[in-house]
Design a protein around this motif. Structure first.
Motif, PDB file in Angstrom:
ATOM      1  N   LEU A 158     -15.540   5.766  -2.018  1.00 20.69           N
ATOM      2  CA  LEU A 158     -15.586   7.084  -2.645  1.00 20.69           C
ATOM      3  C   LEU A 158     -17.025   7.570  -2.781  1.00 20.69           C
ATOM      4  CD1 LEU A 158     -12.886   6.661  -5.459  1.00 20.69           C
ATOM      5  CD2 LEU A 158     -12.615   7.737  -3.224  1.00 20.69           C
ATOM      6  N   ARG A 159     -17.904   6.685  -3.208  1.00 25.98           N
ATOM      7  CA  ARG A 159     -19.313   7.075  -3.359  1.00 25.98           C
ATOM      8  C   ARG A 159     -19.926   7.441  -2.010  1.00 25.98           C
ATOM      9  NH1 ARG A 159     -19.426   2.304  -6.858  1.00 25.98           N
ATOM     10  NH2 ARG A 159     -19.384   2.991  -9.041  1.00 25.98           N
ATOM     11  N   ASN A 160     -19.521   6.712  -0.960  1.00 28.44           N
ATOM     12  CA  ASN A 160     -20.070   6.955   0.377  1.00 28.44           C
ATOM     13  C   ASN A 160     -19.367   8.093   1.112  1.00 28.44           C
ATOM     14  OD1 ASN A 160     -21.877   4.747   0.157  1.00 28.44           O
ATOM     15  ND2 ASN A 160     -20.323   3.312   0.887  1.00 28.44           N
ATOM     16  N   ARG A 161     -18.303   8.632   0.505  1.00 28.41           N
ATOM     17  CA  ARG A 161     -17.469   9.623   1.204  1.00 28.41           C
ATOM     18  C   ARG A 161     -17.127   9.098   2.590  1.00 28.41           C
ATOM     19  NH1 ARG A 161     -20.572  15.143   1.246  1.00 28.41           N
ATOM     20  NH2 ARG A 161     -18.632  15.756   2.272  1.00 28.41           N
ATOM     21  N   PHE A 162     -16.679   7.843   2.626  1.00 33.44           N
ATOM     22  CA  PHE A 162     -16.549   7.134   3.897  1.00 33.44           C
ATOM     23  C   PHE A 162     -15.429   7.712   4.750  1.00 33.44           C
ATOM     24  CE2 PHE A 162     -15.074   3.485   6.503  1.00 33.44           C
ATOM     25  CZ  PHE A 162     -16.229   3.342   7.252  1.00 33.44           C
ATOM     26  N   MET A 179       0.816  -1.200   0.000  1.00 32.81           N
ATOM     27  CA  MET A 179       0.000   0.000   0.000  1.00 32.81           C
ATOM     28  C   MET A 179       0.863   1.269   0.000  1.00 32.81           C
ATOM     29  SD  MET A 179      -3.153   1.208   2.482  1.00 32.81           S
ATOM     30  CE  MET A 179      -4.141  -0.255   2.313  1.00 32.81           C
ATOM     31  N   PRO A 180       1.664   1.469  -1.068  1.00 32.05           N
ATOM     32  CA  PRO A 180       2.346   2.763  -1.168  1.00 32.05           C
ATOM     33  C   PRO A 180       1.334   3.896  -1.294  1.00 32.05           C
ATOM     34  CG  PRO A 180       2.516   1.547  -3.228  1.00 32.05           C
ATOM     35  CD  PRO A 180       1.943   0.607  -2.220  1.00 32.05           C
ATOM     36  N   VAL A 181       0.213   3.582  -1.934  1.00 37.99           N
ATOM     37  CA  VAL A 181      -0.962   4.459  -1.946  1.00 37.99           C
ATOM     38  C   VAL A 181      -2.175   3.552  -1.790  1.00 37.99           C
ATOM     39  CG1 VAL A 181       0.070   6.245  -3.400  1.00 37.99           C
ATOM     40  CG2 VAL A 181      -1.189   4.361  -4.466  1.00 37.99           C
ATOM     41  N   MET A 182      -3.253   4.091  -1.255  1.00 42.63           N
ATOM     42  CA  MET A 182      -4.491   3.316  -1.178  1.00 42.63           C
ATOM     43  C   MET A 182      -5.197   3.381  -2.522  1.00 42.63           C
ATOM     44  SD  MET A 182      -7.793   3.679   1.373  1.00 42.63           S
ATOM     45  CE  MET A 182      -6.947   3.000   2.797  1.00 42.63           C
ATOM     46  N   GLY A 210      -4.265   9.510  13.928  1.00 46.77           N
ATOM     47  CA  GLY A 210      -5.346   8.639  13.499  1.00 46.77           C
ATOM     48  C   GLY A 210      -6.621   9.348  13.119  1.00 46.77           C
ATOM     49  N   VAL A 211      -6.679  10.647  13.312  1.00 44.20           N
ATOM     50  CA  VAL A 211      -7.910  11.400  13.061  1.00 44.20           C
ATOM     51  C   VAL A 211      -8.112  11.593  11.566  1.00 44.20           C
ATOM     52  CG1 VAL A 211      -9.124  13.571  13.444  1.00 44.20           C
ATOM     53  CG2 VAL A 211      -7.742  12.561  15.279  1.00 44.20           C
ATOM     54  N   GLN A 212      -9.335  11.329  11.103  1.00 39.11           N
ATOM     55  CA  GLN A 212      -9.670  11.509   9.688  1.00 39.11           C
ATOM     56  C   GLN A 212     -10.611  12.690   9.511  1.00 39.11           C
ATOM     57  OE1 GLN A 212     -11.220   7.891   8.016  1.00 39.11           O
ATOM     58  NE2 GLN A 212      -9.442   6.682   8.617  1.00 39.11           N
ATOM     59  N   VAL A 213     -10.579  13.249   8.312  1.00 38.37           N
ATOM     60  CA  VAL A 213     -11.444  14.374   7.963  1.00 38.37           C
ATOM     61  C   VAL A 213     -12.291  13.973   6.773  1.00 38.37           C
ATOM     62  CG1 VAL A 213     -11.517  16.771   7.220  1.00 38.37           C
ATOM     63  CG2 VAL A 213      -9.734  16.023   8.820  1.00 38.37           C
ATOM     64  N   ARG A 214     -13.585  14.284   6.834  1.00 41.79           N
ATOM     65  CA  ARG A 214     -14.472  13.938   5.731  1.00 41.79           C
ATOM     66  C   ARG A 214     -14.103  14.742   4.493  1.00 41.79           C
ATOM     67  NH1 ARG A 214     -18.841  11.067   5.570  1.00 41.79           N
ATOM     68  NH2 ARG A 214     -19.022  11.033   7.844  1.00 41.79           N
ATOM     69  N   GLY A 215     -14.039  14.046   3.361  1.00 40.99           N
ATOM     70  CA  GLY A 215     -13.681  14.697   2.115  1.00 40.99           C
ATOM     71  C   GLY A 215     -14.883  15.240   1.375  1.00 40.99           C
ATOM     72  N   GLY A 268     -12.580   9.652   3.318  1.00 34.31           N
ATOM     73  CA  GLY A 268     -11.727  10.039   4.424  1.00 34.31           C
ATOM     74  C   GLY A 268     -10.608   9.052   4.674  1.00 34.31           C
ATOM     75  N   VAL A 269     -10.887   7.750   4.500  1.00 39.39           N
ATOM     76  CA  VAL A 269      -9.852   6.752   4.746  1.00 39.39           C
ATOM     77  C   VAL A 269      -8.731   6.868   3.715  1.00 39.39           C
ATOM     78  CG1 VAL A 269     -11.302   5.100   5.967  1.00 39.39           C
ATOM     79  CG2 VAL A 269     -11.202   5.017   3.496  1.00 39.39           C
ATOM     80  N   ARG A 270      -9.103   7.184   2.474  1.00 39.64           N
ATOM     81  CA  ARG A 270      -8.065   7.322   1.438  1.00 39.64           C
ATOM     82  C   ARG A 270      -7.227   8.580   1.676  1.00 39.64           C
ATOM     83  NH1 ARG A 270      -7.862   8.428  -4.681  1.00 39.64           N
ATOM     84  NH2 ARG A 270      -6.352   6.894  -5.407  1.00 39.64           N
ATOM     85  N   ALA A 271      -7.877   9.656   2.086  1.00 37.61           N
ATOM     86  CA  ALA A 271      -7.140  10.884   2.385  1.00 37.61           C
ATOM     87  C   ALA A 271      -6.199  10.669   3.569  1.00 37.61           C
ATOM     88  CB  ALA A 271      -8.112  12.016   2.671  1.00 37.61           C
TER      89      ALA A 271
END
Length: 369
Positions: free
Chosen positions: A178-182, A168-171, A197-202, A208-211
């Motif tokens: 992506l559709r769910n903006r998860f 996983m060099p990149v996700m 560990g904190v995520q921000v909604r995209g 958010g997990v990909r960001a």
């Protein structure tokens, strides 16, 4: 008549997929997609399952096999079962007790759990609840001090090995997320990373997990980093994400004491070969020099048998025990693993295999998936 995690009525959990049905009913749709989905068009996700479907067994008869021995020897320890729970992020998304319930359920069968770096319970709380050995999974992070801290905590808490996920060099683009903006909210998130560990909604079409992965994971990691990790710890280091004989050789050359043949459950490179297909290539290359594990597409006990016969020393189970966790917490994990073990024992009897050492390539007939 027996009862199961599916309720107080006589058990209807005849397959691991029965737990999936209940898990999907209990989870938010976006969480179910996060657990179940793959990357891209999900070709590799489907390919992992098709690879097992394409194998046919060549059983032996009149071998006198009564009660088969399902144990395996790994790293100078005896495992009573030839499978472990693969690392799956943020188990509290699936059940309030999260990884604590997971390790309790696994411990009932003596199964190793590979605790994810992105666990939603502390490494110490998970260790305190465990009834069987634990290993810690890591990603290559930009913050090497964070990795060092986690390794030190794992050693202090009595974890038995490190598993470094290296594919996983990149996700990859996981379209469901992506559709769910998860995004994983803080109360369910990776507590062992602190503020990292904190995520921000995209925005629209973002996850958010990909960001978070883009910000946290290191795309520049090389084999030299594996040598660095080996130098920081007395624990065995196992490289996860190997799909070719060349990378298997390089992993061992640079200090790996085991490899996991894995395409990340179909969640990274879409179109990558199935783990079962890659397993044969990797085991031929390594020739038993280090233990070889495999994950991806394992849903039932006969799949475990096939993987062992194809050369794996043990199998990692990802989605199936998580279905049990979402369905009924600790009890659900225990029942899923017990079902897979029962299926494995039956398959070993029917193949005439008294021990896992009797499971070899002569039992398998391969066709194009």
């Amino acid at each position: 008549m027996t009862t199961s995690a599916l309720g107080q009525e006589p058990s209807v959990a005849l397959r691991t997929e029965d737990f999936a049905v209940l898990a999907q009913a209990r989870l938010e749709p976006a969480v179910w997609d996060f657990l179940s989905g793959g990357s891209g068009a999900e070709r590799t996700l489907a390919g992992n399952l098709r690879a097992f479907d394409a194998v046919r067994l060549r059983p032996r008869i009149l071998t006198g096999t009564a009660e088969p021995d399902t144990g395996v020897e790994l790293f100078a320890h005896r495992w009573p079962v030839p499978f472990a729970i693969a690392p799956v992020a943020c188990n509290r998304l699936l059940h309030p007790e999260g990884e604590v319930a997971t390790v309790r359920g696994a411990g009932a069968l003596g199964a190793v759990t590979i605790v994810p770096m992105l666990a939603s319970r502390t490494l110490e709380d998970i260790r305190a609840a465990a009834g069987a050995p634990l290993w810690l999974q890591l990603f290559w992070t930009r913050d090497r001090a964070l990795m060092t801290e986690l390794v030190e905590r794992a050693e202090s808490a009595g974890y038995g090995a490190l598993v470094i996920t290296s594919d996983m060099p990149v996700m990859a683009r996981r379209l469901r997320d992506l559709r769910n903006r998860f995004v994983i909210e803080p109360e369910f998130g990776p507590v062992n990373l602190g503020s990292a560990g904190v995520q921000v909604r995209g925005g629209e079409g973002e996850s958010g997990v990909r960001a978070h992965a883009a910000k946290t994971f290191d795309p520049t990691a090389t084999w030299r980093d594996l040598e660095w990790l080996r130098s920081t710890t007395r624990l065995p280091v196992i490289v996860k994400g190997v799909l070719t004989d060349r990378d298997a050789e390089l992993a061992v050359r640079h200090g790996a004491q085991g490899v996991v043949v894995s395409n990340h459950g179909g969640r990274q490179l879409d179109g990558a070969q199935s783990s079962l297909t890659a397993l044969r290539e990797v085991t031929r290359a390594l020739g038993g020099r280090v233990p070889v594990f495999v994950d991806g597409g394992v849903r039932r006990g006969v799949d475990v048998l096939v993987a062992l016969a194809a050369g794996a020393d043990a199998v990692l189970l990802g989605r199936a025990p998580m279905w049990g966790l979402a369905a009924a917490g600790e009890r659900g994990v225990r029942e899923v693993l017990a079902l897979i073990l029962e299926e494995l024992r039956e398959a070993m009897r029917l193949c005439g295999a008294a021990t896992t050492a009797d499971l070899g390539p002569d039992l398998l007939s391969w066709s194009a998936p």
